[in-house]
Design a protein around this motif. Structure first.
Motif, short mmCIF file in Angstrom:
data_model
loop_
_atom_site.label_atom_id
_atom_site.label_comp_id
_atom_site.label_asym_id
_atom_site.label_seq_id
_atom_site.Cartn_x
_atom_site.Cartn_y
_atom_site.Cartn_z
N THR A 84 -3.52 5.45 -12.20
CA THR A 84 -4.52 4.44 -11.91
C THR A 84 -3.77 3.13 -11.69
O THR A 84 -2.97 2.72 -12.53
CB THR A 84 -5.49 4.29 -13.10
N LEU B 140 -7.36 -1.60 -9.47
CA LEU B 140 -7.30 -2.20 -8.14
C LEU B 140 -7.92 -1.24 -7.12
O LEU B 140 -7.74 -0.02 -7.20
CB LEU B 140 -5.83 -2.45 -7.77
N GLU B 141 -8.67 -1.79 -6.17
CA GLU B 141 -9.18 -0.99 -5.05
C GLU B 141 -8.06 -0.93 -4.00
O GLU B 141 -7.90 -1.86 -3.21
CB GLU B 141 -10.43 -1.66 -4.47
N ARG C 175 -0.35 3.58 -2.87
CA ARG C 175 -1.04 4.81 -2.46
C ARG C 175 -0.09 6.01 -2.45
O ARG C 175 -0.41 7.06 -2.99
CB ARG C 175 -1.65 4.61 -1.06
N GLN D 211 -0.67 6.29 -6.76
CA GLN D 211 -1.91 7.09 -6.75
C GLN D 211 -1.60 8.55 -6.42
O GLN D 211 -2.25 9.46 -6.95
CB GLN D 211 -2.91 6.52 -5.75
N ARG E 11 0.81 -1.23 0.00
CA ARG E 11 0.00 0.00 0.00
C ARG E 11 0.84 1.28 0.00
O ARG E 11 0.47 2.26 -0.68
CB ARG E 11 -1.00 0.01 1.17
N GLY F 235 -7.46 1.37 -1.52
CA GLY F 235 -7.86 1.73 -0.17
C GLY F 235 -7.01 2.86 0.37
O GLY F 235 -5.86 3.02 0.00
N LYS F 236 -7.62 3.64 1.28
CA LYS F 236 -6.90 4.76 1.90
C LYS F 236 -6.39 4.32 3.27
O LYS F 236 -6.84 3.32 3.80
CB LYS F 236 -7.82 5.98 2.04
#
Ligand code: FAD
Length: 222
Positions: free
Chosen positions: A179, A217-218, A170, A174, A166, A220-221
């Protein structure tokens, strides 16, 4: 599509090297344009400091982001950083091929991000996440591990791989507007049989032509 492959493994004949060659062949066979940043072979210097720039905004106190913004306005990036920025501007899809090292990317790849994802060229002035400079481009991590798949499940010995990745998904991809597509993971290639490794390479080759239409892909934060 224009595809940038960023390769971070010191051994060309490694399994990661095989993944890279598989990707180049599959993408070119599908009619895509491919460029490779082979960070060890170039070699890409991963140390980030005044060497990133040909310009100097403050000669006394080095503040990297201030120098980046100044360089962005004065064509002041060092040639090897500018070359990578040009590849980023050119690509529609960026793929990183690397072995998981200490739950992260090899230092040469982290240094590539430190130097190339510059304020004023990758993010800045409020342009982050959905408005990051790389909006409209897709990115995908293709990695190998030492540990087996079950170790990287939630509750497994190493823990959920999605959580390990992540910060990259993230905080780097991101954040700058990419994307993010689902990672391609080959768990423990050194533990696999020749047939299993061949199957992993074939699965990678089969996935690549469809990258433009894959659902994101999801991530997430936090
Ligand atoms: C500094 C460091 C930190 C690490 N941290 C972690 C960590 O945090 N978590 C973790 O899980 N692991 C970790 N590891 C292990 C590392 O992730 C693995 O060693 C690596 O991912 C394996 O990939 P490789 O390309 O190096 O494999 P290799 O060892 O190069 O290859 C595996 C096998 O594939 C074979 N092969 C090569 N080409 C082909 C081909 N074309 N077809 C079929 N087979 C082929 C090779 O001959 C070899 O037998 C770490 C390792 C180091 C050095």
């Amino acid at each position: 599509m224009n595809i940038l492959l960023v390769f971070a493994h010191p051994e060309p004949h490694s399994f990661n090297g095989a993944m890279l060659r598989t990707a180049v062949a599959a993408l070119e066979a599908a009619g895509h344009q491919v460029q490779v940043s082979d960070l060890y072979a170039q070699p890409f210097d991963p140390v980030s400091d005044r060497r990133n720039f040909t310009t100097v905004q403050d000669v006394v106190y080095f503040k990297q982001q201030a120098e980046e913004v100044y360089a962005a306005g004065h064509q002041g990036f060092a040639a090897e950083v500018e070359a990578e920025l040009q590849k980023l501007a050119w690509c529609d899809v960026m793929i990183w091929q690397f072995p998981l090292w200490w739950f992260g990317v090899p230092a040469v790849l982290k240094g590539w991000v430190d130097r190339v994802f510059a304020m004023g060229r990758a993010y800045g002035s409020g342009r982050i996440y959905e408005t990051g400079f790389f909006r409209g481009k897709r990115a995908l991590l293709s990695l190998t591990t030492g540990g087996p798949a079950e170790a990287y499940e939630p509750g497994g010995l190493q823990g959920d791989l999605a959580g390990i990745l992540r910060p990259i998904h993230r905080g780097m991809l991101q954040f700058t507007g990419f994307t993010v597509l689902a990672p391609q993971v080959v768990y423990g290639p050194a533990r696999q049989s020749g047939e299993q490794r061949a199957a992993a390479l074939a699965a990678w080759a089969a996935r690549l032509p469809g990258l433009a239409v894959e659902a994101p892909l999801e991530v997430g934060k936090y």
